[in-house]
Design an enzyme around this catalytic site. Sequence first.
Site, mmCIF file in Angstrom:
data_model
loop_
_atom_site.group_PDB
_atom_site.id
_atom_site.type_symbol
_atom_site.label_atom_id
_atom_site.label_comp_id
_atom_site.label_asym_id
_atom_site.label_seq_id
_atom_site.Cartn_x
_atom_site.Cartn_y
_atom_site.Cartn_z
ATOM 1 N N GLN A 34 0.848 -1.180 0.000
ATOM 2 C CA GLN A 34 0.000 0.000 0.000
ATOM 3 C C GLN A 34 0.890 1.238 0.000
ATOM 4 O O GLN A 34 1.617 1.477 0.951
ATOM 5 C CB GLN A 34 -0.903 0.010 1.246
ATOM 6 C CG GLN A 34 -1.861 1.187 1.308
ATOM 7 C CD GLN A 34 -3.003 1.038 0.333
ATOM 8 O OE1 GLN A 34 -3.340 -0.044 -0.063
ATOM 9 N NE2 GLN A 34 -3.596 2.147 -0.048
ATOM 10 N N CYS A 35 0.887 2.024 -1.062
ATOM 11 C CA CYS A 35 1.786 3.175 -1.147
ATOM 12 C C CYS A 35 1.351 4.076 -2.293
ATOM 13 O O CYS A 35 0.591 3.668 -3.158
ATOM 14 C CB CYS A 35 3.217 2.714 -1.405
ATOM 15 S SG CYS A 35 3.395 1.793 -2.940
ATOM 16 N N PRO A 36 1.825 5.335 -2.323
ATOM 17 C CA PRO A 36 1.578 6.179 -3.470
ATOM 18 C C PRO A 36 2.225 5.581 -4.706
ATOM 19 O O PRO A 36 3.192 4.832 -4.617
ATOM 20 C CB PRO A 36 2.260 7.504 -3.088
ATOM 21 C CG PRO A 36 2.389 7.446 -1.607
ATOM 22 C CD PRO A 36 2.575 6.009 -1.279
ATOM 23 N N SER A 94 -1.676 1.159 -5.565
ATOM 24 C CA SER A 94 -1.349 2.580 -5.508
ATOM 25 C C SER A 94 -2.605 3.438 -5.533
ATOM 26 O O SER A 94 -3.672 2.999 -5.975
ATOM 27 C CB SER A 94 -0.448 2.938 -6.703
ATOM 28 O OG SER A 94 -0.266 4.331 -6.784
#
Length: 239
Positions: A7-9, A32
Amino acid sequence: MDACGLQCPGSILKLKKSIDEIAPGERVELISSDPGFLRDSAAWCKQTGHKLIAQTEASGRFSTVVEKNVKKDVDVQSVCSTTPKGKTFILFSDDLDKALATFVLANGAAATGGKVTLFFTFWGLNVIKKEIKPKVKKDIFGRMFGFMLPSDSLKLKLSKMNMGGLGRRMMRFLMSKKGVDSLESMRRQALENGVEFIACQMSMDVMGIHPEELLDEVSVGGVATYMAKADESNVNLFI
């Protein structure tokens, strides 16, 4: 074949690092919040030879599943040995927005595995100044430049809507709120991923900037140094 979720930009660099950590034939899933990540990750797979398995979108979450492929990696490397695949960027500006664009492009290029070089000249030198600098002896012109120019990257202005510094602060606030890395974080990522930083010797001489005032990872070179890097590259950008 294993799969893992992150889970991340949106960031191709995070995808590259995730692929590097798994064995051939295994899969990695990156989730993303960036809509552009789907198109970027597909292009990255095409460039690096890894296999794009699936892409999905649901409730503002954009997922890409990639399978690590060693055979394609070898093929890409053999092509790179005969065809220039490097990328060079000349950063002439010290506008915050232009510096951000430069590091976004540089980090994206580094994620494909090619050699990336950033050449900082004139005002662009302000982007790679240390926040805390050693004391150095300067003549009157060097002191004048030091007084008039940003002392480090945290003081960079926007090219438009700076509004006496309010626009700069607003931009950094919005980037943080949206989960976008700061300029300083992008700069650190570039160094960690092997991007070479070269400062223009002539510009340093004219502006009275000493090597000790720049980041420790920065090397110094001139026009010939840049041209040699450009000859080894298939993309050269002036910003």
